[in-house]
Design an enzyme around this catalytic site. Structure first.
Site, PDB file in Angstrom:
ATOM      1  N   ARG A 258     -31.938  53.057 -10.977  1.00 53.40           N
ATOM      2  CA  ARG A 258     -33.337  52.896 -10.590  1.00 53.40           C
ATOM      3  C   ARG A 258     -33.899  54.307 -10.503  1.00 53.40           C
ATOM      4  O   ARG A 258     -33.239  55.206  -9.976  1.00 53.40           O
ATOM      5  CB  ARG A 258     -33.454  52.253  -9.203  1.00 53.40           C
ATOM      6  CG  ARG A 258     -32.907  50.861  -9.105  1.00 53.40           C
ATOM      7  CD  ARG A 258     -34.040  49.842  -9.243  1.00 53.40           C
ATOM      8  NE  ARG A 258     -33.517  48.528  -9.568  1.00 53.40           N
ATOM      9  CZ  ARG A 258     -33.005  47.670  -8.678  1.00 53.40           C
ATOM     10  NH1 ARG A 258     -32.968  47.984  -7.414  1.00 53.40           N
ATOM     11  NH2 ARG A 258     -32.560  46.496  -9.055  1.00 53.40           N
TER      12      ARG A 258
ATOM     13  N   LYS B  87     -33.301  59.545  -5.352  1.00 47.79           N
ATOM     14  CA  LYS B  87     -33.936  59.983  -4.108  1.00 47.79           C
ATOM     15  C   LYS B  87     -32.921  60.566  -3.145  1.00 47.79           C
ATOM     16  O   LYS B  87     -31.783  60.097  -3.063  1.00 47.79           O
ATOM     17  CB  LYS B  87     -34.590  58.732  -3.484  1.00 47.79           C
ATOM     18  CG  LYS B  87     -35.519  58.988  -2.354  1.00 47.79           C
ATOM     19  CD  LYS B  87     -36.891  59.416  -2.797  1.00 47.79           C
ATOM     20  CE  LYS B  87     -37.764  59.835  -1.637  1.00 47.79           C
ATOM     21  NZ  LYS B  87     -37.434  61.187  -1.157  1.00 47.79           N
TER      22      LYS B  87
ATOM     23  N   LYS C 187     -27.143  53.708   0.409  1.00 46.59           N
ATOM     24  CA  LYS C 187     -28.193  53.557   1.419  1.00 46.59           C
ATOM     25  C   LYS C 187     -29.403  52.820   0.841  1.00 46.59           C
ATOM     26  O   LYS C 187     -29.901  51.852   1.408  1.00 46.59           O
ATOM     27  CB  LYS C 187     -28.605  54.981   1.838  1.00 46.59           C
ATOM     28  CG  LYS C 187     -29.144  55.126   3.212  1.00 46.59           C
ATOM     29  CD  LYS C 187     -29.574  56.564   3.476  1.00 46.59           C
ATOM     30  CE  LYS C 187     -28.437  57.533   3.698  1.00 46.59           C
ATOM     31  NZ  LYS C 187     -28.898  58.830   4.237  1.00 46.59           N
TER      32      LYS C 187
ATOM     33  N   ASP D 276     -32.688  47.860   0.238  1.00 45.15           N
ATOM     34  CA  ASP D 276     -33.575  47.398  -0.835  1.00 45.15           C
ATOM     35  C   ASP D 276     -34.712  48.372  -1.128  1.00 45.15           C
ATOM     36  O   ASP D 276     -35.874  47.962  -1.251  1.00 45.15           O
ATOM     37  CB  ASP D 276     -34.143  46.007  -0.511  1.00 45.15           C
ATOM     38  CG  ASP D 276     -33.062  44.946  -0.503  1.00 45.15           C
ATOM     39  OD1 ASP D 276     -32.252  44.928  -1.449  1.00 45.15           O
ATOM     40  OD2 ASP D 276     -32.996  44.154   0.464  1.00 45.15           O
TER      41      ASP D 276
ATOM     42  N   LYS E 188     -29.090  64.177  -3.978  1.00 45.58           N
ATOM     43  CA  LYS E 188     -29.113  65.070  -2.816  1.00 45.58           C
ATOM     44  C   LYS E 188     -29.108  66.507  -3.300  1.00 45.58           C
ATOM     45  O   LYS E 188     -28.572  66.802  -4.370  1.00 45.58           O
ATOM     46  CB  LYS E 188     -27.862  64.825  -1.946  1.00 45.58           C
ATOM     47  CG  LYS E 188     -28.006  65.304  -0.539  1.00 45.58           C
ATOM     48  CD  LYS E 188     -28.899  64.361   0.255  1.00 45.58           C
ATOM     49  CE  LYS E 188     -28.836  64.591   1.724  1.00 45.58           C
ATOM     50  NZ  LYS E 188     -29.182  63.368   2.445  1.00 45.58           N
TER      51      LYS E 188
END
Ligand code: GLU
Length: 475
Positions: free
Chosen positions: A70, A74, A98, A103, A110
């Site tokens: 996805r 992040k 996480k 969701d 990171k």
């Protein structure tokens, strides 16, 4: 994968991967797929020079993408004097799990910069941060679509503003430039409630745990958060908000605070706001009135208490001290505070652990809200707030006319109200933490081979990840 035989401690990523292995075994995932799930897709190491006080200094930073099933990937960027590739990769993988658990439709990433930020002046830090950001943009590791950093240890909204501005200068044509990073100051596209989000999420997780009487009983705890004796390690951004809410809203007793320079204890409970003010003023917990100070911070972890909340950094509970832990419940507000070996010991001793990948996911959850808000270019609630308020007023009028008497004051207050952005952010965060807890619980109860919340959380995450990879044809 078996446990290592030698006496050397496991690295952070080995520790995380051994824990993930338990879930992979329960799910009987094929070894090739398991290896693919655990591997970090790519890690970049950047050395860059910056002139500080007329001299060139070379800085080293990393950004790791664990998954990009996805996009964007992040995860925070930490500035710390001890950070390395293994740590950044372990933290990137935790971000993948996480996001899946709560969701949030992102991959995991990171970053870390090897620096002691306290040793540099603001202007120098700005130069260093902007230079690091420029390198990340140039190498494709920073953009609203592909990779979106956020605050972590040693960074905050100030650094995020510098990063966003650097990206904007390089890509002025990108209308979504402000979504290239989250945790920004409100005036620069940040969202209200982001700073407190991780700590608040920790508390929402604990509250949901206490709503589940069977889980509370299984942990050997009495019902209710009120009066619970809590030991908090770390009063940084995460620990401070979590402790403050527990102290002020849940009436729990924070009986000990462990900080870098020692331990504060008070059996009657510490006032978190006062401790924080003392730290702000004196840069130490030493000398805080109304508490006993000791230099042996680590001893605080071993205090007999109901809940221990490690909210500082990784590897705080290891095979060396795990057997001495007397808490009934450990709530992992930090990433990786309990090592794999310690986790084994704690489980054998019947200590319940709410795991990091669930507990501290409130930060990335609200980062997701911020990112969506940046892409929408409008604050949440702007269109509907007054409309909702008007509908409430109409409802109240209808009630008054049917009842034939004026409504009571509280009805006026509660009904004639449209939610503002902070209400919506907190509602979304609370809903997320509650839903995810129930997913963990369902997984826990669904299989006799799952005996702890950590394995349950990885089972939840891995099922979603495998599904996603199968859908896009990777497996
Ligand atoms: N650094 C935080 C974490 O470890 C936040 C990540 C984010 O918001 O992207 O979860």
């Amino acid at each position: 994968m078996g446990q290592k035989n030698n006496n050397k401690s496991l690295s952070f990523s080995e520790s995380v991967n051994f824990m993930v292995d338990r879930a992979l075994t329960v799910l009987e995932i094929d070894s090739g797929i398991s290896a693919a799930l655990k591997a970090c897709n790519s890690t970049i190491k950047i050395n860059f020079p910056v002139e500080i006080n007329g001299k060139i200094e070379v800085f080293t930073g990393w950004r790791s993408v664990h998954s990009d099933h996805r996009l964007p990937s992040k995860g925070g960027i930490r500035f710390a004097p001890i950070v390395n590739e293994d740590e950044v990769e372990a933290l990137a993988s935790l971000m993948t799990y996480k996001c899946a658990i709560v969701d949030v439709p992102f991959g995991g990433s990171k970053g870390g910069l090897l620096i002691d930020p306290s040793k540099y002046k603001r202007d120098d830090l700005q130069k260093i941060t902007r230079r690091f950001a420029r390198e990340l943009v140039r190498k494709g590791f920073l953009s609203p679509a592909k990779n979106v950093p956020a605050p972590d240890m040693g960074t905050g909204e100030r650094e995020m503003a510098w990063i966003a501005d650097t990206y904007k200068h390089l890509h002025p044509e990108d209308i979504n430039y402000s979504a290239c990073v989250t945790g920004k100051p409100i005036a620069h596209g940040g969202i209200v409630g982001r700073t407190e989000a991780t700590g608040r999420g920790v508390v929402y997780a604990i509250r949901e745990f206490f709503r589940n009487a069977d889980d509370v009983q299984a942990a050997g705890l009495k019902p209710g958060l009120g009066g619970k004796r809590i030991v908090m390690q770390g009063l940084g951004n995460v620990g401070y908000y979590a402790a403050k809410l527990l102290d002020e809203e849940d009436e729990s007793k924070i009986i000990a605070i462990i900080e870098r320079d020692g331990l504060l204890t008070n059996e009657n409970g510490l006032c978190i706001e006062d401790v924080r003010m003392h730290i702000n003023e004196h840069k130490t917990i030493k000398g805080f009135p109304d508490a006993t100070f000791s230099e042996n911070g680590a001893a605080g972890l071993e205090i007999k208490c109901d809940i221990l909340i490690p909210a500082a950094m990784e590897a705080q509970i290891t095979k060396k001290n795990a057997a001495n832990i007397k808490a009934k419940l450990i709530v992992e507000a930090a990433n990786g505070p309990v090592t794999f070996e310690a986790d084994d010991i704690l489980r054998q001793n019947g200590v319940t652990i709410l795991p990091d990948a669930y507990v501290n996911a409130g930060g990335v959850t609200v980062s997701y809200f911020e990112w969506v808000r940046n892409l929408a270019h409008i604050r949440f609630g702007r269109m509907e707030r007054r409309h909702d308020e008007m509908r409430g007023a109409q409802l109240l009028q209808a009630i008054e006319s049917m009842a034939g008497k004026p409504a009571e004051d509280w009805m006026q207050k509660e009904l004639v109200y449209g939610a503002n952005e902070l209400d919506l952010v907190r509602s979304g965060l609370d809903d997320t933490m509650r839903n995810s807890y129930q997913q963990l619980k369902e997984a826990y109860n669904s299989n006799d081979n799952i005996n702890d919340f950590r394995t349950a959380s990885y089972v939840v995450a891995i099922k979603k990840l495998v599904r996603s990879y199968i859908d896009i044809g990777v497996f």
